[in-house]
Design an enzyme around this catalytic site. Structure first.
Site, PDB file in Angstrom:
ATOM      1  N   ASP A  24      31.763  72.553  51.795  1.00  0.00           N
ATOM      2  CA  ASP A  24      32.320  71.746  52.922  1.00  0.00           C
ATOM      3  C   ASP A  24      33.146  72.732  53.810  1.00  0.00           C
ATOM      4  OD1 ASP A  24      30.682  69.448  52.231  1.00  0.00           O
ATOM      5  OD2 ASP A  24      32.392  68.756  50.573  1.00  0.00           O
ATOM      6  N   ASP A  74      21.810  69.094  50.794  1.00  0.00           N
ATOM      7  CA  ASP A  74      22.075  67.525  50.618  1.00  0.00           C
ATOM      8  C   ASP A  74      22.228  67.276  52.157  1.00  0.00           C
ATOM      9  OD1 ASP A  74      23.258  65.307  50.031  1.00  0.00           O
ATOM     10  OD2 ASP A  74      25.440  66.098  50.093  1.00  0.00           O
ATOM     11  N   LYS A  76      20.914  64.026  52.942  1.00  0.00           N
ATOM     12  CA  LYS A  76      20.913  62.651  53.217  1.00  0.00           C
ATOM     13  C   LYS A  76      19.643  62.032  54.057  1.00  0.00           C
ATOM     14  CE  LYS A  76      25.564  62.012  51.000  1.00  0.00           C
ATOM     15  NZ  LYS A  76      26.053  63.573  50.724  1.00  0.00           N
ATOM     16  N   ASP A  79      15.866  57.822  57.971  1.00  0.00           N
ATOM     17  CA  ASP A  79      15.131  57.800  59.142  1.00  0.00           C
ATOM     18  C   ASP A  79      13.700  56.994  58.847  1.00  0.00           C
ATOM     19  OD1 ASP A  79      14.246  58.097  61.825  1.00  0.00           O
ATOM     20  OD2 ASP A  79      15.577  59.593  62.088  1.00  0.00           O
ATOM     21  N   ILE A  80      12.869  56.945  59.766  1.00  0.00           N
ATOM     22  CA  ILE A  80      11.482  56.261  59.650  1.00  0.00           C
ATOM     23  C   ILE A  80      10.769  56.966  58.660  1.00  0.00           C
ATOM     24  CG2 ILE A  80      11.527  54.893  61.731  1.00  0.00           C
ATOM     25  CD1 ILE A  80       9.454  56.925  62.841  1.00  0.00           C
ATOM     26  N   GLU A  82       7.850  58.637  58.819  1.00  0.00           N
ATOM     27  CA  GLU A  82       7.145  59.726  59.493  1.00  0.00           C
ATOM     28  C   GLU A  82       8.192  60.971  59.771  1.00  0.00           C
ATOM     29  OE1 GLU A  82       4.115  60.108  60.015  1.00  0.00           O
ATOM     30  OE2 GLU A  82       4.131  61.986  61.685  1.00  0.00           O
ATOM     31  N   THR A  83       9.392  60.725  60.282  1.00  0.00           N
ATOM     32  CA  THR A  83      10.384  61.599  60.454  1.00  0.00           C
ATOM     33  C   THR A  83      10.889  62.382  59.048  1.00  0.00           C
ATOM     34  OG1 THR A  83      10.930  60.471  62.489  1.00  0.00           O
ATOM     35  CG2 THR A  83      12.655  61.830  61.594  1.00  0.00           C
ATOM     36  N   THR A 130      30.095  57.085  47.231  1.00  0.00           N
ATOM     37  CA  THR A 130      31.318  56.889  46.474  1.00  0.00           C
ATOM     38  C   THR A 130      32.802  56.543  47.237  1.00  0.00           C
ATOM     39  OG1 THR A 130      31.551  59.114  46.358  1.00  0.00           O
ATOM     40  CG2 THR A 130      30.641  58.384  44.497  1.00  0.00           C
ATOM     41  N   ARG A 194      37.637  63.778  40.167  1.00  0.00           N
ATOM     42  CA  ARG A 194      38.736  64.244  40.166  1.00  0.00           C
ATOM     43  C   ARG A 194      39.526  64.464  38.764  1.00  0.00           C
ATOM     44  NH1 ARG A 194      37.321  65.171  44.223  1.00  0.00           N
ATOM     45  NH2 ARG A 194      37.804  64.079  46.153  1.00  0.00           N
TER      46      ARG A 194
HETATM   47  O1  C5P Z   1      35.027  66.757  45.583  1.00  0.00           O
HETATM   48  P1  C5P Z   1      35.188  66.238  47.064  1.00  0.00           P
HETATM   49  O2  C5P Z   1      35.457  64.721  47.374  1.00  0.00           O
HETATM   50  O3  C5P Z   1      35.702  67.227  47.982  1.00  0.00           O
HETATM   51  O4  C5P Z   1      33.668  66.225  47.183  1.00  0.00           O
HETATM   52  C1  C5P Z   1      32.945  66.105  48.498  1.00  0.00           C
HETATM   53  C2  C5P Z   1      31.596  66.172  48.678  1.00  0.00           C
HETATM   54  O5  C5P Z   1      30.985  65.164  47.698  1.00  0.00           O
HETATM   55  C3  C5P Z   1      31.030  66.064  49.982  1.00  0.00           C
HETATM   56  O6  C5P Z   1      30.029  67.207  50.000  1.00  0.00           O
HETATM   57  C4  C5P Z   1      30.096  64.853  50.025  1.00  0.00           C
HETATM   58  O7  C5P Z   1      28.881  64.688  50.732  1.00  0.00           O
HETATM   59  C5  C5P Z   1      29.738  64.530  48.526  1.00  0.00           C
HETATM   60  N1  C5P Z   1      29.543  63.351  48.132  1.00  0.00           N
HETATM   61  C6  C5P Z   1      28.194  63.082  47.572  1.00  0.00           C
HETATM   62  N2  C5P Z   1      27.864  61.848  47.444  1.00  0.00           N
HETATM   63  C7  C5P Z   1      28.720  60.883  47.728  1.00  0.00           C
HETATM   64  C8  C5P Z   1      30.047  61.343  47.865  1.00  0.00           C
HETATM   65  C9  C5P Z   1      30.466  62.551  48.232  1.00  0.00           C
HETATM   66  O8  C5P Z   1      27.283  64.094  47.610  1.00  0.00           O
HETATM   67  N3  C5P Z   1      28.287  59.637  47.171  1.00  0.00           N
END
Ligand code: C5P
Length: 250
Positions: A24, A74, A76, A79-80, A82-83, A130, A194
């Site tokens: 990140d 990652d 994530k 979308d539809i 096809e996309t 999360t 954490r």
């Molecule tokens: O440990 P930290 O909070 O810095 O991690 C953040 C990372 O966790 C981000 O890359 C975020 O995309 C990912 N993340 C995830 N799925 C979640 C929550 C956070 O992949 N449900």
């Protein structure tokens, strides 16, 4: 570090290989710095939206040059069908270990991605972020009996399983329930980790867990970002986390 048999997943991985470090970071240079620093101390590097939007596929080539088998893309997808199918076909070129897709639009979308995989990439369903709490789920209109995050995670994990996904992403609060319901081979990746010693200011993560608890409950991988990135010595931080994983596995 001793190689241990992980009885929960039946796979054999070293404790540090359970750790996914999310890149990140805003630039290719900064990301490459962390790849070089941590490549021998973690399992996978996760490339997410910030870095991919900024740098595009060249970040994946940069990681592959340093460590060819360590990419978690990652994206994530959401979308539809096809996309997302087209996006997955384009992503096949990157040989990622994992790619993510949101579960909330149902099996059709998940299956469109699964059916478009060419090279062994495993598809993971994102269940409930999360950063969302029960109150957030209520606010976005989730029906009452699913406002308990564990129930919603299980509901969406079921869709992922039926669509042929290899596993899901959920918080450490739900990992045990997912493993119980879908079996040890259904991969569970747990973010929002954490360690007790980590201090992360103004945190957006709500359903948090320690590395020990997540692994003890059956997580196959844990995503640990800021506790490593913000540590005075990131390698020391990773080693401490690996130690905790080793204790949880023993
Ligand atoms: O440990 P930290 O909070 O810095 O991690 C953040 C990372 O966790 C981000 O890359 C975020 O995309 C990912 N993340 C995830 N799925 C979640 C929550 C956070 O992949 N449900």
């Amino acid at each position: 570090m001793a190689k241990k048999m992980d009885l929960k997943s039946g796979s054999s991985k070293k404790p540090h290989e359970y750790i996914i470090f999310p890149l990140d970071l805003p630039t290719l240079d900064e990301a490459t710095h962390y790849v070089r620093l941590l490549k021998n101390y973690i399992g996978l590097f996760k490339v997410g939206l910030e870095l991919f939007v900024k740098e595009g596929p060249k970040i994946l080539r940069a990681i592959a040059e340093e460590t060819p088998t360590k990419i978690f893309l990652d994206m994530k997808f959401h979308d539809i069908p096809e996309t997302v199918s087209g996006a997955q076909k384009a992503a096949n070129a990157h040989h990622a270990t994992f790619i993510t897709v949101h579960c909330e639009e149902g099996k059709g979308l998940l299956k469109a991605v699964v059916d478009s995989v060419k090279n062994g990439t495993k598809i993971l369903g994102i269940t409930v972020l999360t950063s969302l709490s029960k109150e957030d789920l209520k606010e976005i209109g989730i029906r009452e009996d699913l406002q308990d995050p564990t129930q919603l995670v299980l509901h969406r994990a079921r869709l992922a399983k039926l669509a042929g996904c290899s596993g899901v992403v959920c918080s450490g609060k739900e990992v045990k329930a997912v493993k119980q319901e879908f079996g040890k081979d259904f991969i569970v990746v747990v973010p929002a980790i954490r360690p007790k010693w980590s201090v992360v200011n103004a945190d957006d993560q709500k359903r948090i867990t320690t590395p020990y608890d997540a692994i003890k409950d059956g997580a196959d991988y844990i995503v640990v970002g800021r506790p490593i990135k913000n540590a005075p010595d990131p390698i020391e931080a990773v080693k401490k986390i690996a130690k905790e994983i080793e204790q949880a596995l023993s």
